[in-house]
Design a protein around this motif. Structure first.
Motif, PDB file in Angstrom:
ATOM      1  N   THR A   1      42.205  -2.783  21.283  1.00 48.06           N
ATOM      2  CA  THR A   1      40.907  -2.956  21.905  1.00 48.06           C
ATOM      3  C   THR A   1      40.924  -2.267  23.247  1.00 48.06           C
ATOM      4  OG1 THR A   1      39.282  -4.562  22.644  1.00 48.06           O
ATOM      5  CG2 THR A   1      41.561  -5.156  22.976  1.00 48.06           C
TER       6      THR A   1
ATOM      7  N   SER B   1      46.142   0.797  14.835  1.00 42.31           N
ATOM      8  CA  SER B   1      45.598   0.038  13.700  1.00 42.31           C
ATOM      9  C   SER B   1      45.422   0.903  12.467  1.00 42.31           C
ATOM     10  CB  SER B   1      44.243  -0.574  14.090  1.00 42.31           C
ATOM     11  OG  SER B   1      44.404  -1.493  15.135  1.00 42.31           O
TER      12      SER B   1
ATOM     13  N   GLY C   1      40.015  -6.954  13.699  1.00 41.55           N
ATOM     14  CA  GLY C   1      39.909  -6.273  14.984  1.00 41.55           C
ATOM     15  C   GLY C   1      39.138  -4.973  14.884  1.00 41.55           C
TER      16      GLY C   1
ATOM     17  N   ASP D   1      48.822  -2.979  17.388  1.00 38.29           N
ATOM     18  CA  ASP D   1      48.761  -2.650  18.807  1.00 38.29           C
ATOM     19  C   ASP D   1      49.753  -1.561  19.181  1.00 38.29           C
ATOM     20  OD1 ASP D   1      46.732  -4.332  19.660  1.00 38.29           O
ATOM     21  OD2 ASP D   1      48.069  -6.012  20.023  1.00 38.29           O
TER      22      ASP D   1
ATOM     23  N   GLY E   1      41.476  -8.142  21.502  1.00 35.46           N
ATOM     24  CA  GLY E   1      42.436  -7.729  20.485  1.00 35.46           C
ATOM     25  C   GLY E   1      43.370  -8.855  20.098  1.00 35.46           C
TER      26      GLY E   1
ATOM     27  N   MET F   1      36.143 -15.917  18.120  1.00 31.92           N
ATOM     28  CA  MET F   1      36.121 -14.683  18.909  1.00 31.92           C
ATOM     29  C   MET F   1      35.364 -14.874  20.218  1.00 31.92           C
ATOM     30  SD  MET F   1      37.930 -12.622  17.187  1.00 31.92           S
ATOM     31  CE  MET F   1      37.600 -11.172  18.178  1.00 31.92           C
TER      32      MET F   1
ATOM     33  N   THR G   1      45.222  -6.371  17.177  1.00 30.41           N
ATOM     34  CA  THR G   1      44.738  -5.039  16.916  1.00 30.41           C
ATOM     35  C   THR G   1      44.189  -4.453  18.199  1.00 30.41           C
ATOM     36  OG1 THR G   1      42.688  -6.033  16.229  1.00 30.41           O
ATOM     37  CG2 THR G   1      44.162  -5.358  14.481  1.00 30.41           C
TER      38      THR G   1
ATOM     39  N   ASN H   1      42.695 -13.576  12.536  1.00 35.53           N
ATOM     40  CA  ASN H   1      42.994 -13.075  11.199  1.00 35.53           C
ATOM     41  C   ASN H   1      44.243 -13.739  10.632  1.00 35.53           C
ATOM     42  OD1 ASN H   1      42.162 -10.905   9.172  1.00 35.53           O
ATOM     43  ND2 ASN H   1      44.337 -10.555   9.389  1.00 35.53           N
TER      44      ASN H   1
ATOM     45  N   SER I   1      41.489 -11.350  18.001  1.00 32.11           N
ATOM     46  CA  SER I   1      41.257 -10.836  16.651  1.00 32.11           C
ATOM     47  C   SER I   1      42.480 -11.032  15.772  1.00 32.11           C
ATOM     48  CB  SER I   1      40.904  -9.343  16.710  1.00 32.11           C
ATOM     49  OG  SER I   1      39.709  -9.135  17.410  1.00 32.11           O
ATOM     50  N   GLY I   2      43.641 -10.651  16.311  1.00 33.13           N
ATOM     51  CA  GLY I   2      44.863 -10.809  15.530  1.00 33.13           C
ATOM     52  C   GLY I   2      45.172 -12.264  15.236  1.00 33.13           C
TER      53      GLY I   2
END
Length: 494
Positions: free
Chosen positions: A4, A101, A148, A97, A420, A411, A2, A427, A423-424
């Motif tokens: 950033t 998002s 994210g 990305d 980013g 993280m 996601t 998840n 985060s992806g």
């Protein structure tokens, strides 16, 4: 995955820019209120995704009777969702990305809501399975970008710990809440409303998401659309889940399973090779050079596999072994979300600040391990008060503190430039762990039950033995997670 605000993502989500500006000016009440509203929308979608997976568990016997499912076919009400969900997670995160998002989240929310309508009005097994597959597609699109967005909204450690507590409760407590809600709905107004209840919630969340989430451009499909990598990983993950769940079918053959496993590994191996050579990889492999990121995400996979497997198997145990109806099954799970809410929303963040994420993660995992071992010993003529309620209290406490701590460790191991991507990846680890773990444990339970029935055991005893084997396997997942945490994860920096 996601967006950033990094040099690699120059057109990052403008909502993150607003957040940075708010912090520099102290962040007024209006800013805090808006961020809280966005967090509520994101968690509402996450809750719908989690609820739908567990609400259906309680309703399965009723669905089987109404739509004429065979025992083997009934499993595909769950499996069709898992295959689509697990297979599309990584691709969905990358789309966040590329096109933004907000677009991916809104699209996923819309698809999930439409699919819920299809499931709710289904009058045949085929339509319900198709609707569940489409739900998996929508769920993957939306959930892949949620984490994210939360990290971008709350970059400060203290605020992030509290936000992760809310997210952790949504993920862990939502599974138990779904079992409670599923029991009430199925017993009172019918299983169709287990899906139809998503319609008003989904529409309200859709309106709020369009209004509250800031627009963004993304980096553009032409700058990172690794279509070959996307096809390889989607095919590999989907076929991998299918390979696992088809082993429970009466027609399953060893040779066929081995061939499917080899093809799955070929797809995933091809994906890794592709990412090492692609100009714009779907998943930059350099992130795995950081030991803490790799270890923490492995822990997340094991934690979610065990936690969600516990929910699924315990629901089946109280229904099919103890003889609870759907309403009683739902209410039986009440201790888990109540304990989880207290731990994740109030106690967990304070303990994390004081003792560190690593220590709290070990404590949460140890508590979860005890809960699984308690359920492993639950007998055919068991008692809810003695055998089930204590395990539910423990599962609520363990996941309530363990899930947020594991996410924060994953993280914190990445640089800001990889936020980013981290985060992806995290998840994906969560959702794939839950999906694949549930598939593995359900398949193991079904296989053990079939073996015991073939040996002449009574049906209730065979079911109990199958669930017991699954609980023991889940305990093995947690033991491995504790070992990884103790040996590979460094204490989180305060």
């Amino acid at each position: 995955m996601t967006n950033t605000t990094t040099p690699e993502h120059p057109s990052a989500d403008s909502s993150l820019e607003h957040t940075a500006a708010d912090r520099s000016s102290g962040g007024g009440p209006q800013s805090r209120r808006r961020r809280a509203q966005v967090l509520a929308v994101l968690c509402a979608m996450q809750l719908m995704i989690i609820l739908d997976g567990t609400v259906v568990t309680v309703a399965l016997p009723t669905i089987q009777g109404d739509l004429g499912f065979s025992q083997a076919g009934l499993a595909w009400v769950m499996n069709s969702y898992l295959i689509a969900f697990a297979g599309l997670l990584l691709l969905s995160g990358r789309l966040g990305d590329l096109i933004g998002s907000k677009r991916v989240f809104v699209a996923g929310l819309g698809v999930f809501t439409l699919a819920s309508l299809i499931c709710g009005v289904a009058t045949s097994a085929e339509v319900l399975i198709a609707g569940r597959f489409l739900q998996g597609v929508g769920g993957a699109l939306a959930s892949a970008v949620i984490l994210g967005l939360i990290v971008g909204l709350y970059p400060e450690p203290g605020e992030q710990a509290r936000a992760m507590g809310v997210y952790g409760f949504t993920s862990a407590g939502g599974a138990s809440i779904g079992l409670i809600l599923g029991g009430v709905i199925t017993q009172t107004v019918g299983w169709h409303w287990s899906f139809l209840i998503n319609i008003p919630i989904g529409l309200a969340a859709l309106v709020l998401a369009v209004r509250l989430l800031s627009p963004e451009r993304g980096i553009g499909l032409g700058k990172g659309a690794d279509l070959i990598g996307a096809a390889l990983v989607t095919a590999g993950l989907s076929l991998g889940v299918y390979t696992i769940v088809q082993t429970a079918e009466p027609t399953a053959e060893l040779l066929r399973t081995l061939v499917l496993a080899v093809v799955t590994l070929a797809f995933l191996g091809g994906f890794v090779l592709r990412q090492a050579r692609a100009t714009h990889p779907l998943l930059s492999l350099h992130i795995f050079r950081r030991r803490q990121v790799t270890a923490a995400n492995l822990v997340v996979i094991l934690l979610f596999a065990a936690g969600f497997g516990f929910q699924f198997m315990t629901a089946l145990y109280v229904q099919r072994v103890l003889g609870f109806d759907s309403l009683q099954t739902g209410l039986a799970f009440l201790p888990a979300p109540l304990t989880g809410a207290v731990m994740s929303l109030f106690i967990g963040p304070r303990l994390t600040v004081r003792f560190g994420s690593r220590t709290i993660l070990v404590a949460g995992l140890a508590t979860l391990l005890v809960a699984l071992l308690v359920m492993n010993q639950a007998p055919v003529g068991g008692s809810y008060v003695v055998n089930v309620a204590p395990a539910l209290l423990l599962i609520g406490a363990g996941t309530g503190v363990g899930i947020p701590a594991a996410i924060m460790l994953a993280m914190s191991g990445a640089d800001a430039a990889d936020a980013g991507l981290a985060s992806g990846l995290n998840n994906t680890a969560q959702q794939a762990g839950a999906a694949v773990g549930t598939a593995v444990l359900a398949t193991l339970a079904a296989s053990q039950t079939a073996t015991r029935l073939g040996e002449g055991a009574a049906e209730v005893g065979a079911l109990r033995d199958g669930y017991s084997a699954a609980f023991l396997a889940a305990a093995g997942f947690v033991a491995a997670a504790i070992l990884l945490t103790g040996t590979l994860l460094r204490p989180a920096k305060s």
